[in-house]
Design a protein around this motif. Sequence first.
Motif, PDB file in Angstrom:
ATOM      1  N   VAL A 152      -6.803  -2.713  -6.751  1.00 19.18           N
ATOM      2  CA  VAL A 152      -6.677  -3.314  -8.070  1.00 19.18           C
ATOM      3  C   VAL A 152      -5.564  -2.602  -8.829  1.00 19.18           C
ATOM      4  O   VAL A 152      -5.579  -1.379  -8.986  1.00 19.18           O
ATOM      5  CB  VAL A 152      -8.003  -3.217  -8.844  1.00 19.18           C
ATOM      6  CG1 VAL A 152      -7.843  -3.804 -10.241  1.00 19.18           C
ATOM      7  CG2 VAL A 152      -9.110  -3.938  -8.092  1.00 19.18           C
ATOM      8  N   SER A 166      -5.225  -5.898 -14.909  1.00 20.58           N
ATOM      9  CA  SER A 166      -5.826  -7.191 -15.242  1.00 20.58           C
ATOM     10  C   SER A 166      -4.745  -8.266 -15.320  1.00 20.58           C
ATOM     11  O   SER A 166      -3.615  -7.993 -15.733  1.00 20.58           O
ATOM     12  CB  SER A 166      -6.566  -7.108 -16.576  1.00 20.58           C
ATOM     13  OG  SER A 166      -7.641  -6.178 -16.493  1.00 20.58           O
ATOM     14  N   ASP A 215     -13.999 -16.103 -16.068  1.00 24.85           N
ATOM     15  CA  ASP A 215     -14.215 -14.696 -15.727  1.00 24.85           C
ATOM     16  C   ASP A 215     -12.934 -13.896 -15.917  1.00 24.85           C
ATOM     17  O   ASP A 215     -11.821 -14.427 -15.896  1.00 24.85           O
ATOM     18  CB  ASP A 215     -14.691 -14.565 -14.275  1.00 24.85           C
ATOM     19  CG  ASP A 215     -16.044 -15.220 -14.062  1.00 24.85           C
ATOM     20  OD1 ASP A 215     -16.748 -15.439 -15.070  1.00 24.85           O
ATOM     21  OD2 ASP A 215     -16.386 -15.526 -12.906  1.00 24.85           O
ATOM     22  N   ASP A 216     -13.116 -12.604 -16.071  1.00 28.68           N
ATOM     23  CA  ASP A 216     -11.978 -11.698 -16.162  1.00 28.68           C
ATOM     24  C   ASP A 216     -11.264 -11.656 -14.815  1.00 28.68           C
ATOM     25  O   ASP A 216     -11.894 -11.481 -13.770  1.00 28.68           O
ATOM     26  CB  ASP A 216     -12.448 -10.304 -16.569  1.00 28.68           C
ATOM     27  CG  ASP A 216     -11.279  -9.362 -16.804  1.00 28.68           C
ATOM     28  OD1 ASP A 216     -10.159  -9.862 -17.029  1.00 28.68           O
ATOM     29  OD2 ASP A 216     -11.481  -8.137 -16.744  1.00 28.68           O
ATOM     30  N   LYS A 217      -9.945 -11.836 -14.825  1.00 27.73           N
ATOM     31  CA  LYS A 217      -9.161 -11.848 -13.594  1.00 27.73           C
ATOM     32  C   LYS A 217      -8.425 -10.528 -13.409  1.00 27.73           C
ATOM     33  O   LYS A 217      -8.012  -9.901 -14.386  1.00 27.73           O
ATOM     34  CB  LYS A 217      -8.143 -12.991 -13.614  1.00 27.73           C
ATOM     35  CG  LYS A 217      -8.721 -14.365 -13.275  1.00 27.73           C
ATOM     36  CD  LYS A 217      -9.415 -15.000 -14.452  1.00 27.73           C
ATOM     37  CE  LYS A 217      -8.459 -15.376 -15.549  1.00 27.73           C
ATOM     38  NZ  LYS A 217      -9.127 -16.098 -16.664  1.00 27.73           N
ATOM     39  N   ALA A 218      -8.284 -10.130 -12.153  1.00 27.76           N
ATOM     40  CA  ALA A 218      -7.592  -8.885 -11.822  1.00 27.76           C
ATOM     41  C   ALA A 218      -6.440  -9.182 -10.881  1.00 27.76           C
ATOM     42  O   ALA A 218      -6.535 -10.052 -10.008  1.00 27.76           O
ATOM     43  CB  ALA A 218      -8.543  -7.884 -11.178  1.00 27.76           C
ATOM     44  N   VAL A 277      -4.585  -8.051  -7.780  1.00 26.34           N
ATOM     45  CA  VAL A 277      -5.010  -7.274  -6.619  1.00 26.34           C
ATOM     46  C   VAL A 277      -3.901  -7.291  -5.583  1.00 26.34           C
ATOM     47  O   VAL A 277      -3.320  -8.354  -5.304  1.00 26.34           O
ATOM     48  CB  VAL A 277      -6.311  -7.857  -6.020  1.00 26.34           C
ATOM     49  CG1 VAL A 277      -6.679  -7.133  -4.741  1.00 26.34           C
ATOM     50  CG2 VAL A 277      -7.442  -7.747  -7.016  1.00 26.34           C
ATOM     51  N   ARG A 302     -12.916 -10.782 -11.235  1.00 28.82           N
ATOM     52  CA  ARG A 302     -13.534  -9.478 -10.980  1.00 28.82           C
ATOM     53  C   ARG A 302     -14.953  -9.618 -10.440  1.00 28.82           C
ATOM     54  O   ARG A 302     -15.456  -8.713  -9.782  1.00 28.82           O
ATOM     55  CB  ARG A 302     -13.532  -8.636 -12.257  1.00 28.82           C
ATOM     56  CG  ARG A 302     -12.148  -8.170 -12.673  1.00 28.82           C
ATOM     57  CD  ARG A 302     -12.203  -7.198 -13.833  1.00 28.82           C
ATOM     58  NE  ARG A 302     -10.878  -6.770 -14.233  1.00 28.82           N
ATOM     59  CZ  ARG A 302     -10.234  -5.718 -13.730  1.00 28.82           C
ATOM     60  NH1 ARG A 302     -10.833  -4.991 -12.790  1.00 28.82           N
ATOM     61  NH2 ARG A 302      -9.035  -5.391 -14.147  1.00 28.82           N
ATOM     62  N   SER A 303     -15.605 -10.728 -10.715  1.00 24.99           N
ATOM     63  CA  SER A 303     -16.956 -10.931 -10.196  1.00 24.99           C
ATOM     64  C   SER A 303     -16.966 -11.074  -8.672  1.00 24.99           C
ATOM     65  O   SER A 303     -18.013 -10.903  -8.046  1.00 24.99           O
ATOM     66  CB  SER A 303     -17.584 -12.168 -10.834  1.00 24.99           C
ATOM     67  OG  SER A 303     -16.801 -13.321 -10.567  1.00 24.99           O
ATOM     68  N   LEU A 319     -15.063  -9.200  -6.659  1.00 28.39           N
ATOM     69  CA  LEU A 319     -14.609  -7.927  -6.097  1.00 28.39           C
ATOM     70  C   LEU A 319     -15.794  -6.993  -5.903  1.00 28.39           C
ATOM     71  O   LEU A 319     -16.696  -6.948  -6.735  1.00 28.39           O
ATOM     72  CB  LEU A 319     -13.576  -7.266  -7.013  1.00 28.39           C
ATOM     73  CG  LEU A 319     -12.309  -8.061  -7.332  1.00 28.39           C
ATOM     74  CD1 LEU A 319     -11.431  -7.282  -8.294  1.00 28.39           C
ATOM     75  CD2 LEU A 319     -11.543  -8.396  -6.062  1.00 28.39           C
ATOM     76  N   GLU A 354     -16.406  -3.068  -5.583  1.00 20.35           N
ATOM     77  CA  GLU A 354     -15.752  -1.766  -5.708  1.00 20.35           C
ATOM     78  C   GLU A 354     -16.252  -0.814  -4.621  1.00 20.35           C
ATOM     79  O   GLU A 354     -17.428  -0.806  -4.270  1.00 20.35           O
ATOM     80  CB  GLU A 354     -16.011  -1.165  -7.085  1.00 20.35           C
ATOM     81  CG  GLU A 354     -15.400  -1.955  -8.225  1.00 20.35           C
ATOM     82  CD  GLU A 354     -15.560  -1.245  -9.549  1.00 20.35           C
ATOM     83  OE1 GLU A 354     -15.938  -0.042  -9.527  1.00 20.35           O
ATOM     84  OE2 GLU A 354     -15.327  -1.876 -10.594  1.00 20.35           O
TER      85      GLU A 354
END
Length: 229
Positions: A151, A154, A167-170, A172, A190-191, A193, A195
């Motif tokens: 990552v 954002s 949703d919050d996007k990242a 990558v 992010r949902s 992904l 970690e």
Amino acid sequence: MKLPDAPALPRRPGILSRFRGNFLTGLVVIAPIGLTVWLIWATIGWIDAVVLPFVPMRFRPEQYIGINLRGVGVIFFLVFTVAIGWLAKGLIGRSLLRWAESIVFYTPIVRSVYSGLKQIAETVFAQTETSFDKAVLIEYPRKGIWAIAFVSTSAKGEVAEIIPTSDDKAAVFLPTTPNPTSGFLLFVPRSELIELEMTVEDAAKLVISAGLVYPNGKDPTKPRLEAAQ
């Protein structure tokens, strides 16, 4: 009445087998150390060969002690680089740098080469928040197949607005094996992904070794994969 045959005793390895095993074990221990020392020694020699021709003879220590010391060119290079960095931070240095860049930007071929090299250098050596944040698992290239990714930040601006999800996007980076410097830039919610507890450095080693080198000698992805199912 025929008695059962006695179980055969395991054969002891011969002298050649033990010699080969010991040799391979010693090679595994010596090879990384030897290659590391050789690489450092060769790099120092290469820097000396490039830098020392530009250093006046009166500044070279072999003129006074009679010994050609390896690494003197590295010291001159470090001092010169620090001095240039110090000057570049000042008002006069910034003015000279802008003037030199303006000349370069008016040269067609040199402009393209300089711009690309400058962008690479700023990305690699900049002391800002440009490093990867964490290592994650994503389903790629399809559902059910997992890949290690990093990552970076954002998703922002037009990209974050166009992606059809709330949703919050990242952003990558998905590296390739065995060369992690090449890969794909993906924008993932992010949902989706998972970690990893391993550091970015450990994850990079895992990618470079094609899955042969795991942090702490264990596979950290297995329990997380089971938990995600």
